[in-house]
Motif scaffolding. Structure first.
Motif, PDB file in Angstrom:
ATOM      1  N   PRO A 118       0.788  -1.430  -0.070  1.00 16.54           N
ATOM      2  CA  PRO A 118       0.084  -0.023   0.135  1.00 16.54           C
ATOM      3  C   PRO A 118       1.301   1.251   0.179  1.00 16.54           C
ATOM      4  O   PRO A 118       2.174   1.743   0.869  1.00 16.54           O
ATOM      5  CB  PRO A 118      -0.755  -0.480   0.983  1.00 16.54           C
ATOM      6  CG  PRO A 118      -0.692  -1.399   1.704  1.00 16.54           C
ATOM      7  CD  PRO A 118       0.281  -2.139   1.719  1.00 16.54           C
ATOM      8  N   LYS A 164      -9.562   5.921   0.574  1.00 21.37           N
ATOM      9  CA  LYS A 164      -8.881   5.040   0.922  1.00 21.37           C
ATOM     10  C   LYS A 164      -9.328   3.551  -0.027  1.00 21.37           C
ATOM     11  O   LYS A 164     -10.331   3.717  -0.049  1.00 21.37           O
ATOM     12  CB  LYS A 164      -8.596   4.735   2.230  1.00 21.37           C
ATOM     13  CG  LYS A 164      -8.094   6.147   3.491  1.00 21.37           C
ATOM     14  CD  LYS A 164      -8.169   6.019   4.511  1.00 21.37           C
ATOM     15  CE  LYS A 164      -7.546   7.165   5.717  1.00 21.37           C
ATOM     16  NZ  LYS A 164      -7.687   7.407   7.066  1.00 21.37           N
ATOM     17  N   HIS A 165      -7.966   3.085  -0.171  1.00 26.30           N
ATOM     18  CA  HIS A 165      -8.376   1.744  -0.181  1.00 26.30           C
ATOM     19  C   HIS A 165      -7.723   0.302  -0.122  1.00 26.30           C
ATOM     20  O   HIS A 165      -6.464   0.985   0.384  1.00 26.30           O
ATOM     21  CB  HIS A 165      -8.780   1.628  -2.131  1.00 26.30           C
ATOM     22  CG  HIS A 165      -7.369   2.413  -2.650  1.00 26.30           C
ATOM     23  ND1 HIS A 165      -5.950   2.029  -3.438  1.00 26.30           N
ATOM     24  CD2 HIS A 165      -7.633   3.448  -3.002  1.00 26.30           C
ATOM     25  CE1 HIS A 165      -5.780   2.579  -3.566  1.00 26.30           C
ATOM     26  NE2 HIS A 165      -6.326   4.385  -3.953  1.00 26.30           N
ATOM     27  N   LYS A 166      -7.840  -0.741  -0.809  1.00 20.38           N
ATOM     28  CA  LYS A 166      -6.819  -1.344  -0.273  1.00 20.38           C
ATOM     29  C   LYS A 166      -4.878  -0.813  -0.637  1.00 20.38           C
ATOM     30  O   LYS A 166      -4.702  -2.420  -0.129  1.00 20.38           O
ATOM     31  CB  LYS A 166      -7.191  -2.650  -0.879  1.00 20.38           C
ATOM     32  CG  LYS A 166      -8.736  -3.259  -0.490  1.00 20.38           C
ATOM     33  CD  LYS A 166      -9.169  -4.570  -1.126  1.00 20.38           C
ATOM     34  CE  LYS A 166     -10.761  -5.287  -0.399  1.00 20.38           C
ATOM     35  NZ  LYS A 166     -11.045  -6.478  -0.902  1.00 20.38           N
ATOM     36  N   HIS A 204      -7.932   2.572  -6.932  1.00 15.72           N
ATOM     37  CA  HIS A 204      -8.160   0.971  -7.215  1.00 15.72           C
ATOM     38  C   HIS A 204      -9.709   0.680  -6.570  1.00 15.72           C
ATOM     39  O   HIS A 204      -9.947   1.210  -5.521  1.00 15.72           O
ATOM     40  CB  HIS A 204      -7.063   0.156  -5.952  1.00 15.72           C
ATOM     41  CG  HIS A 204      -7.002  -1.151  -5.927  1.00 15.72           C
ATOM     42  ND1 HIS A 204      -8.451  -1.711  -5.538  1.00 15.72           N
ATOM     43  CD2 HIS A 204      -7.187  -2.200  -7.020  1.00 15.72           C
ATOM     44  CE1 HIS A 204      -8.167  -2.829  -5.225  1.00 15.72           C
ATOM     45  NE2 HIS A 204      -7.546  -2.929  -6.546  1.00 15.72           N
ATOM     46  N   ASP A 263     -11.743  -2.426  -5.347  1.00 20.43           N
ATOM     47  CA  ASP A 263     -11.768  -2.566  -4.520  1.00 20.43           C
ATOM     48  C   ASP A 263     -13.084  -4.085  -4.745  1.00 20.43           C
ATOM     49  O   ASP A 263     -13.700  -3.893  -3.279  1.00 20.43           O
ATOM     50  CB  ASP A 263     -11.737  -2.342  -2.814  1.00 20.43           C
ATOM     51  CG  ASP A 263     -10.721  -1.469  -2.065  1.00 20.43           C
ATOM     52  OD1 ASP A 263      -9.447  -1.731  -3.141  1.00 20.43           O
ATOM     53  OD2 ASP A 263     -10.484  -0.480  -1.516  1.00 20.43           O
ATOM     54  N   ASP A 318     -13.427  -7.144  -5.359  1.00 24.62           N
ATOM     55  CA  ASP A 318     -13.265  -8.925  -5.161  1.00 24.62           C
ATOM     56  C   ASP A 318     -13.310 -10.425  -6.005  1.00 24.62           C
ATOM     57  O   ASP A 318     -15.001 -10.503  -6.241  1.00 24.62           O
ATOM     58  CB  ASP A 318     -13.527  -9.655  -4.046  1.00 24.62           C
ATOM     59  CG  ASP A 318     -12.569 -10.862  -3.123  1.00 24.62           C
ATOM     60  OD1 ASP A 318     -11.941 -12.020  -4.488  1.00 24.62           O
ATOM     61  OD2 ASP A 318     -12.736 -11.587  -2.289  1.00 24.62           O
TER      62      ASP A 318
END
Length: 325
Positions: free
Chosen positions: A27, A46-48, A143, A145, A147
């Protein structure tokens, strides 16, 4: 070619080779030093993969994945450049648009072209995560996030959150909220159809004559969880391409509804298969086959994308086809 240019290209090639060998990016903060736009409050997301800060409203956006391109299209945000190797039918207008620069392939974007585009925002998903650090040196990189390996929990919430984030970035909050509400309404309408229904369904991927199965913990987990479809199999798999299965597996699972995702249609750029092309004695024994409830779904929506507004609306419609008749 200047020495500086040659040095830059060599650095990009070295970085791409390193990350292609499996190294994961740590990160990091993604922010390029640009003067703040008057009247624009800096936005930090904020992201992964880290934290992305925007000092100005982006004007030249690079979308390195089709889901991201659809978000921009839905919000009415111009796309300066995008990858163009597998463009879904609902984004076809961008394929041959010379004003939208071709940035290479989804899984291997052309970093030199991205740099030459001079973007002020780059949008990526986990499929490009290994390039995050290099891209962040070119422009602020955000990004998504999502899955793709296991969408069992919160898939629609992640999609809506990303949509609303982009709406805030581009000053399109009202449009983003309206689109999110439309998606919510469509999901709730689908659940009203599936709730209480006894039918059990199987989702399979077709790839050059072979099949893979996708259960509740897979890239299509949201179909069972969020849309309320009952699974015909309890097999667990979390890979992008599912668990390899045979026609015997499908016959033994005996689904009431069979959803077929034709990966070969996407990869070979040809029409989706039909029942006659995959028919065999074992498949014809299933309840789904006997009752005409084999659904050959929209491959672009289910396989190429699957995490954007246009795709999810199509997926919901395809799911409901299994409950008709």
């Amino acid at each position: 070619m200047s020495i500086e240019r040659r040095t830059f290209l060599l650095a990009l090639a070295a970085s791409a080779a390193l990350y292609g060998c499996g190294r994961k990016s740590e990160p990091v903060a993604s922010a390029v030093a640009t003067p703040a736009t008057p009247g624009f409050e800096p936005i930090t997301v904020k992201h992964k993969l880290g934290t992305t800060t925007l000092q100005q409203r982006p004007q030249r956006v690079a979308a390195l994945e089709m889901n991201e391109a659809d978000f921009l299209d839905q919000l009415g945000v111009p796309i300066a450049g995008m990858v163009k190797d597998f463009v879904p039918h609902f984004l076809a207008k961008y394929k041959d648009d010379a004003q939208v620069q071709d940035l290479g392939a989804i899984v291997q974007p052309n970093l030199e072209r991205v740099h030459a585009l001079h973007p002020d925002l780059v949008l990526i998903t986990p499929l490009q995560a290994n390039h995050y650090q290099e891209l962040s040196e070119i422009a602020p990189t955000l990004h998504f996030d999502v899955d793709f390996g296991n969408s069992q929990s919160g898939h629609f919430d992640v999609v809506k959150d990303h949509l609303l984030t982009l709406g805030r970035i581009f000053g399109k909050e009202d449009v983003a909220r309206a689109k999110a509400d439309e998606l919510d309404a469509k999901v709730q309408a689908a659940r009203r159809t599936t709730t209480g229904r006894p039918e059990k369904a199987l989702i399979v991927l077709h790839n050059n004559g072979a099949f893979s199965s996708f259960g509740v913990r897979s890239r299509y987990g949201f179909v069972f969880n969020a849309l309320g479809v009952q699974p015909a199999s309890t097999a667990v798999e979390t890979s992008l391409h599912g668990q390899p299965i045979s026609s015997e597996f499908i016959q033994q699972a005996d689904p009431d509804i069979l959803y077929v995702v034709d990966r070969t249609a996407v990869m070979d750029r040809r029409p989706v298969i039909d029942a006659a092309q995959v028919s065999n004695p074992l498949l014809r024994q299933t309840k789904a086959w006997k009752n005409g409830r084999v659904v050959f779904v929209d491959a672009d929506a289910w396989y190429t994308t699957g995490a954007c507004l246009s795709a999810l609306k199509i997926v919901v419609d395809d799911v409901l086809k299994g409950y008709q008749g």
